[in-house]
Design an enzyme around this catalytic site. Structure first.
Site, PDB file in Angstrom:
ATOM      1  N   SER A  56       0.857  -1.170   0.000  1.00 27.61           N
ATOM      2  CA  SER A  56       0.000   0.000   0.000  1.00 27.61           C
ATOM      3  C   SER A  56       0.901   1.230   0.000  1.00 27.61           C
ATOM      4  O   SER A  56       1.681   1.431   0.932  1.00 27.61           O
ATOM      5  CB  SER A  56      -0.887  -0.037   1.255  1.00 27.61           C
ATOM      6  OG  SER A  56      -1.634   1.153   1.370  1.00 27.61           O
ATOM      7  N   LYS A  59      -0.808  -0.836  -4.538  1.00 19.27           N
ATOM      8  CA  LYS A  59      -2.067  -0.136  -4.219  1.00 19.27           C
ATOM      9  C   LYS A  59      -1.719   1.324  -3.974  1.00 19.27           C
ATOM     10  O   LYS A  59      -0.902   1.629  -3.104  1.00 19.27           O
ATOM     11  CB  LYS A  59      -2.703  -0.775  -2.988  1.00 19.27           C
ATOM     12  CG  LYS A  59      -3.770   0.062  -2.287  1.00 19.27           C
ATOM     13  CD  LYS A  59      -4.509  -0.754  -1.245  1.00 19.27           C
ATOM     14  CE  LYS A  59      -4.675  -0.020   0.065  1.00 19.27           C
ATOM     15  NZ  LYS A  59      -5.404  -0.814   1.074  1.00 19.27           N
ATOM     16  N   LYS A 112      -2.814   4.937  -2.681  1.00 15.69           N
ATOM     17  CA  LYS A 112      -3.802   5.718  -1.943  1.00 15.69           C
ATOM     18  C   LYS A 112      -4.137   6.935  -2.797  1.00 15.69           C
ATOM     19  O   LYS A 112      -3.227   7.566  -3.385  1.00 15.69           O
ATOM     20  CB  LYS A 112      -3.204   6.164  -0.601  1.00 15.69           C
ATOM     21  CG  LYS A 112      -2.979   5.008   0.370  1.00 15.69           C
ATOM     22  CD  LYS A 112      -4.292   4.455   0.891  1.00 15.69           C
ATOM     23  CE  LYS A 112      -4.068   3.574   2.108  1.00 15.69           C
ATOM     24  NZ  LYS A 112      -5.360   3.057   2.635  1.00 15.69           N
ATOM     25  N   ASP A 169      -7.029   3.000  -3.481  1.00 11.92           N
ATOM     26  CA  ASP A 169      -7.797   3.009  -2.234  1.00 11.92           C
ATOM     27  C   ASP A 169      -8.048   4.461  -1.831  1.00 11.92           C
ATOM     28  O   ASP A 169      -7.113   5.228  -1.611  1.00 11.92           O
ATOM     29  CB  ASP A 169      -6.994   2.290  -1.135  1.00 11.92           C
ATOM     30  CG  ASP A 169      -7.779   2.187   0.181  1.00 11.92           C
ATOM     31  OD1 ASP A 169      -8.935   2.635   0.233  1.00 11.92           O
ATOM     32  OD2 ASP A 169      -7.206   1.660   1.154  1.00 11.92           O
ATOM     33  N   GLU A 209     -10.983   0.663  -4.106  1.00  9.70           N
ATOM     34  CA  GLU A 209     -11.324   0.321  -2.723  1.00  9.70           C
ATOM     35  C   GLU A 209     -11.975   1.513  -2.023  1.00  9.70           C
ATOM     36  O   GLU A 209     -11.407   2.609  -1.989  1.00  9.70           O
ATOM     37  CB  GLU A 209     -10.022  -0.093  -2.007  1.00  9.70           C
ATOM     38  CG  GLU A 209     -10.163  -0.508  -0.559  1.00  9.70           C
ATOM     39  CD  GLU A 209      -8.826  -0.941   0.047  1.00  9.70           C
ATOM     40  OE1 GLU A 209      -7.853  -1.188  -0.712  1.00  9.70           O
ATOM     41  OE2 GLU A 209      -8.740  -1.022   1.289  1.00  9.70           O
ATOM     42  N   ASP A 215     -13.825  -1.857   2.045  1.00  8.18           N
ATOM     43  CA  ASP A 215     -12.953  -2.045   3.205  1.00  8.18           C
ATOM     44  C   ASP A 215     -13.765  -1.577   4.424  1.00  8.18           C
ATOM     45  O   ASP A 215     -14.432  -2.375   5.093  1.00  8.18           O
ATOM     46  CB  ASP A 215     -11.668  -1.226   2.997  1.00  8.18           C
ATOM     47  CG  ASP A 215     -10.748  -1.175   4.211  1.00  8.18           C
ATOM     48  OD1 ASP A 215     -11.113  -1.682   5.286  1.00  8.18           O
ATOM     49  OD2 ASP A 215      -9.634  -0.603   4.108  1.00  8.18           O
ATOM     50  N   LYS A 247     -10.127  -7.481   6.821  1.00 11.09           N
ATOM     51  CA  LYS A 247      -9.209  -7.154   7.916  1.00 11.09           C
ATOM     52  C   LYS A 247      -9.824  -7.744   9.179  1.00 11.09           C
ATOM     53  O   LYS A 247     -10.937  -7.360   9.568  1.00 11.09           O
ATOM     54  CB  LYS A 247      -9.077  -5.639   8.096  1.00 11.09           C
ATOM     55  CG  LYS A 247      -8.373  -4.922   6.960  1.00 11.09           C
ATOM     56  CD  LYS A 247      -8.334  -3.430   7.232  1.00 11.09           C
ATOM     57  CE  LYS A 247      -7.670  -2.687   6.075  1.00 11.09           C
ATOM     58  NZ  LYS A 247      -7.835  -1.218   6.214  1.00 11.09           N
ATOM     59  N   GLY A 280      -4.391  -4.634   5.537  1.00  7.64           N
ATOM     60  CA  GLY A 280      -3.441  -4.442   6.638  1.00  7.64           C
ATOM     61  C   GLY A 280      -3.752  -3.160   7.383  1.00  7.64           C
ATOM     62  O   GLY A 280      -4.484  -2.298   6.880  1.00  7.64           O
TER      63      GLY A 280
HETATM   64  O1  OSB Z   1      -7.410   1.502   4.073  1.00 12.52           O
HETATM   65  O2  OSB Z   1      -6.297  -0.285   3.850  1.00 12.52           O
HETATM   66  C1  OSB Z   1      -6.466   0.801   4.407  1.00 12.52           C
HETATM   67  C2  OSB Z   1      -3.585   1.519   6.774  1.00 12.52           C
HETATM   68  C3  OSB Z   1      -4.270   2.052   7.839  1.00 12.52           C
HETATM   69  C4  OSB Z   1      -5.624   2.215   7.770  1.00 12.52           C
HETATM   70  C5  OSB Z   1      -6.306   1.822   6.615  1.00 12.52           C
HETATM   71  C6  OSB Z   1      -5.640   1.265   5.546  1.00 12.52           C
HETATM   72  C7  OSB Z   1      -4.237   1.145   5.619  1.00 12.52           C
HETATM   73  C8  OSB Z   1      -3.411   0.656   4.531  1.00 12.52           C
HETATM   74  C9  OSB Z   1      -2.078   0.059   4.891  1.00 12.52           C
HETATM   75  O3  OSB Z   1      -3.703   0.761   3.373  1.00 12.52           O
HETATM   76  C10 OSB Z   1      -2.067  -1.400   4.715  1.00 12.52           C
HETATM   77  C11 OSB Z   1      -0.856  -2.044   5.336  1.00 12.52           C
HETATM   78  O4  OSB Z   1      -0.828  -2.258   6.559  1.00 12.52           O
HETATM   79  O5  OSB Z   1       0.068  -2.365   4.592  1.00 12.52           O
HETATM   80 MG    MG Z   2      -8.518   0.507   2.628  1.00 12.02          MG
END
Ligand code: OSB
Ligand code: MG
Length: 371
Positions: free
Chosen positions: A139, A165, A167, A193, A218, A243, A267, A295
């Site tokens: 991510s 991925k 953001k 995402d 996402e 998510d 998750k 994650g």
């Molecule tokens: O939206 O998936 C998410 C981290 C914190 C809160 C939400 C998200 C995330 C990540 C990181 O995208 C995922 C990771 O731990 O590698």
């Molecule tokens: Mg997410």
């Protein structure tokens, strides 16, 4: 088994680089680590570890670390004080408390770890894992510039990550995706995402993502916008993935029935534990909905557990299961290491990893004993 006492450790782990999402920037991961001391039916002492994924502030979801600690201490652990406890009944015992799924998940995780350690069974085999390593995606946080984004993505690809991925947020979306697609080519497994940063009014904008052949988008809309996600899904070619909205198996069933989710990010923390996570996996599998493991910047404890979950057969897309070094120069446990684009599923009893005492001492900022 009987729970004798629980120690709630608060750890503060510096990130190797700031992590920016549409809801904020993080430079440190504060987490609750649960250490459950229990006695099994045959009188053996056993320790189990759990990790609470709640973040410091209620920005990703309504839960946050200080509240989680209070709920675990004053409301969850007391429900487990009388009589024997099994991992399979923790969820039921905690039902009187509404919500607080990340806190419940941490408690169940620690009990499950203790139970599996005493039985000599790995979490992966308990859950029904069918593979001994899982593909690792990463991510990528929102970067200050397109140039920096291309550098960061390039370095993750050099390390071997098999899926990227990105953001995104309004104003840092179409151009970012286009730049990454152009630089790294059509074969790159790429997804985005939004962490709920858009509304249905943005549908025409979001449709412009369709030309980039993304694996999925996402959570573009709000946590409670199931019906609106279904409406958006009908307007886009890019598969819709949820998510934040998937807080339980019931929510997953509703999302699937509404056509709001072609894909689900699972998750365990968000849904109340690894057992509920497995139920969502089973439900999605039966409905032809793909799942992958998300994650929450977990320490090695949660990361190891996620690798075990991601080894179930329905996890057909690479997860956000990066090596420990993606977030931490030094992990709380022995690090999970990226090998040939994959992470090995731990094979030892329970989670298969434990906090290294020196690391717990180094990162720990508080330890509270709950009898
Ligand atoms: O939206 O998936 C998410 C981290 C914190 C809160 C939400 C998200 C995330 C990540 C990181 O995208 C995922 C990771 O731990 O590698
Ligand atoms: Mg997410």
């Amino acid at each position: 088994m009987l729970i004798d006492e629980t120690i709630i450790h608060t750890v503060s782990m510096p990130l190797v680089a700031p992590f920016t999402t549409s809801f904020g920037t993080q430079t440190v991961r504060q987490a609750l680590i649960l250490e459950v001391h229990a006695t099994t039916a045959n009188g053996t002492a056993v320790t189990g570890w759990g990790e609470c994924v709640a973040m410091e502030s209620p920005l990703y979801s309504s839960e946050f670390l200080a509240a989680a600690k209070l709920v675990i201490t004053d409301h969850l652990l007391p429900l487990l004080r009388t009589g024997g406890v099994t991992a399979e009944t923790v969820g039921h015992r905690l039902r009187p408390v509404i919500g607080h799924r990340m806190s419940k998940a941490a408690v169940e995780m620690a009990v499950l770890d203790a139970q599996l350690r005493s039985a000599g069974i790995s979490l992966a085999s308990y859950l029904g894992a069918v593979t001994d390593r899982v593909p690792a995606g990463v991510s990528v946080g929102i970067q200050p510039s397109v140039e920096q984004l291309l550098d960061v993505v390039g370095s993750y690809l050099d390390q071997g990550y098999v899926r990227i991925k990105l953001k995104i947020e309004p104003g840092r979306d179409i151009d970012r995706v286009r730049a990454v697609r152009e630089r790294f080519g059509d074969d790159l497994l790429l997804q985005v995402d939004a962490n709920a940063a858009y509304t249905l009014v943005d549908a025409p904008l979001l449709r412009r993502l369709d030309e980039f052949d993304l694996l999925l988008i996402e959570q573009p809309l709000g946590e409670e916008d199931l019906r609106q996600h279904a409406a958006l899904a009908r307007q886009m070619i890019t598969p819709m993935c949820l998510d934040e909205s998937i807080v339980s198996a019931e929510a997953a069933a509703d999302a699937i029935a509404l056509g709001a989710a072609a894909v689900i990010n699972i998750k365990a923390g968000r849904v109340g534990g690894y057992l509920e996570a497995r139920r969502i996996h089973d439900l999605a599998w039966a409905n032809g909905v793909a799942v992958w493991c998300g994650g929450m910047l977990e320490t090695g404890l949660g990361r190891a557990a996620n690798a075990a979950l991601a080894a179930l057969p329905g996890f057909t897309l690479p997860g956000d299961i990066s090596g420990s070094d993606r977030f931490y120069a030094k992990d709380l446990t022995e690090p999970l290491v990226l090998k040939d684009g994959h992470i090995d599923v731990p094979t030892g009893p329970g989670l298969g990893v434990s906090p290294i005492p020196e690391a717990l001492a180094e990162f720990g900022i508080d330890s509270t004993r709950v009898a």
